[in-house]
Design an enzyme around this catalytic site. Structure first.
Site, PDB file in Angstrom:
ATOM      1  N   HIS A 144       0.858  -1.172   0.012  1.00 14.17           N
ATOM      2  CA  HIS A 144       0.086  -0.023  -0.118  1.00 14.17           C
ATOM      3  C   HIS A 144       0.910   1.338  -0.012  1.00 14.17           C
ATOM      4  O   HIS A 144       0.415   2.473  -0.084  1.00 14.17           O
ATOM      5  CB  HIS A 144      -0.943  -0.108   1.420  1.00 14.17           C
ATOM      6  CG  HIS A 144      -2.005  -1.144   1.213  1.00 14.17           C
ATOM      7  ND1 HIS A 144      -2.909  -1.047   0.278  1.00 14.17           N
ATOM      8  CD2 HIS A 144      -2.295  -1.951   2.013  1.00 14.17           C
ATOM      9  CE1 HIS A 144      -3.692  -2.251   0.513  1.00 14.17           C
ATOM     10  NE2 HIS A 144      -3.292  -2.799   1.660  1.00 14.17           N
ATOM     11  N   ARG A 181       7.052  -5.481   3.197  1.00  9.45           N
ATOM     12  CA  ARG A 181       6.006  -5.947   2.998  1.00  9.45           C
ATOM     13  C   ARG A 181       5.525  -5.963   1.518  1.00  9.45           C
ATOM     14  O   ARG A 181       5.447  -4.694   0.908  1.00  9.45           O
ATOM     15  CB  ARG A 181       4.639  -5.191   3.900  1.00  9.45           C
ATOM     16  CG  ARG A 181       3.369  -5.966   3.978  1.00  9.45           C
ATOM     17  CD  ARG A 181       2.276  -5.739   3.016  1.00  9.45           C
ATOM     18  NE  ARG A 181       1.748  -4.448   3.198  1.00  9.45           N
ATOM     19  CZ  ARG A 181       0.704  -4.056   4.026  1.00  9.45           C
ATOM     20  NH1 ARG A 181       0.175  -4.991   4.598  1.00  9.45           N
ATOM     21  NH2 ARG A 181       0.223  -3.025   3.893  1.00  9.45           N
ATOM     22  N   GLU A 192      -4.743 -12.050   7.601  1.00  5.94           N
ATOM     23  CA  GLU A 192      -5.784 -10.793   7.812  1.00  5.94           C
ATOM     24  C   GLU A 192      -7.157 -10.820   7.041  1.00  5.94           C
ATOM     25  O   GLU A 192      -7.889 -10.037   6.847  1.00  5.94           O
ATOM     26  CB  GLU A 192      -4.966  -9.260   7.086  1.00  5.94           C
ATOM     27  CG  GLU A 192      -4.234  -9.840   5.816  1.00  5.94           C
ATOM     28  CD  GLU A 192      -3.312  -8.487   5.511  1.00  5.94           C
ATOM     29  OE1 GLU A 192      -3.518  -7.554   5.795  1.00  5.94           O
ATOM     30  OE2 GLU A 192      -2.617  -8.818   4.500  1.00  5.94           O
ATOM     31  N   ASP A 231      -7.078  -4.810   7.960  1.00  5.86           N
ATOM     32  CA  ASP A 231      -7.918  -5.726   6.815  1.00  5.86           C
ATOM     33  C   ASP A 231      -8.666  -6.937   7.757  1.00  5.86           C
ATOM     34  O   ASP A 231      -9.889  -7.474   7.130  1.00  5.86           O
ATOM     35  CB  ASP A 231      -6.859  -6.516   6.101  1.00  5.86           C
ATOM     36  CG  ASP A 231      -6.579  -5.693   4.996  1.00  5.86           C
ATOM     37  OD1 ASP A 231      -7.557  -4.953   4.310  1.00  5.86           O
ATOM     38  OD2 ASP A 231      -5.616  -5.430   4.413  1.00  5.86           O
TER      39      ASP A 231
END
Ligand code: 3PY
Ligand code: MG
Length: 244
Positions: free
Chosen positions: A45, A69, A144, A170
């Site tokens: 993200h 990530r 998640e 999430d």
């Protein structure tokens, strides 16, 4: 580099990490001059382009392990992160033991796994890099979703998975934002990790929440992230501005 992250995780200590999404190597460098047990650079993200990632990893001192990530569980995403010199990856949206095992295999060279050799930093001394990498690389998989929670035991027990990290944001979305259900799911994943003998981390929004979760047995928590650190600090400064 010594496998610092693996050592810290196996010692069972609690790690308070910094999370970066804004894509600024300078911000990463400045933040780690103030502390942090490890950093996460967010390629799923966050705003990091590949060159930003290479630059950010390069500005970290050896005492600060770096996890990326990654965008998804693909071998290409694993390669980008590890070729930059990261010590490990956080794989988002892992829902089954087989998915966790496949992502972990992508992180290791043959015969342990299927990772392709390369990367500018590793190629500076590939023989030395290759002989240390399989031992050093740390694989974290993110649970998640409700499906991931249901399969937490097999995910935690998957071969070459070093730790599980809960994407609490999430997971809340997946659960429908029911606070009690989220707490139950966090406990279920944490307990599955204990049963598998693997550390469990959780995404937290600030140092207060991180301390609380560390007290509940979570090994890795996020004490600060660049996005909210910048917004909070700018807002506080503007609020204290007085013309007088
Ligand atoms: C989540 O909380 O869902 C994450 O992926 C951490 O940003
Ligand atoms: Mg997430």
């Amino acid at each position: 580099k010594a496998p610092l992250l693996k050592r810290r995780l196996s010692e069972g200590g609690k790690m308070g990490i910094f999370w970066f999404a804004l894509g600024s190597p300078a911000l990463v460098e400045l933040a780690v001059s103030r502390g942090g047990d490890a950093v996460v650079l967010d390629m799923q993200h966050g705003l990091f382009a590949r060159r930003d990632l290479e630059a950010a990893v390069g500005c970290l001192p050896p005492s600060i392990p770096c996890l990326v990530r990654i965008e998804d569980d693909s071998a290409a995403a694993v390669s980008r992160a590890l070729d930059a010199g990261a010590e490990g990856v956080l794989v988002p949206m892992v829902e089954t033991g087989a998915q966790a095992a496949a992502a972990a295999a992508a992180c290791h060279f043959p015969p342990k796994g299927s990772r392709s050799g390369g990367g500018v930093r590793p190629l500076a001394d590939f023989g030395a890099y290759r002989s240390a990498a399989d031992e050093a690389i740390t694989v974290g998989v993110m649970i998640e979703t409700t499906r991931g929670v249901a399969n937490a035991r097999e995910i935690a027990a998957a071969p070459n998975v070093d730790f599980v990290f809960i994407g609490s944001g999430d997971l809340a979305l997946s659960l429908g934002s029911d606070g009690a259900a989220l707490e139950k799911a966090l406990r279920a994943v944490r307990d599955a990790c204990v049963a598998a003998g693997k550390p469990c981390g959780v995404f937290t929004m600030n140092a207060g929440e991180a301390s609380k979760r560390a007290g509940e047995g979570f090994s890795i928590t996020v004490v600060a992230n660049d996005l909210s650190a910048v917004m909070t600090s700018f807002e506080a400064s503007y609020r204290t501005f007085k013309v007088g």
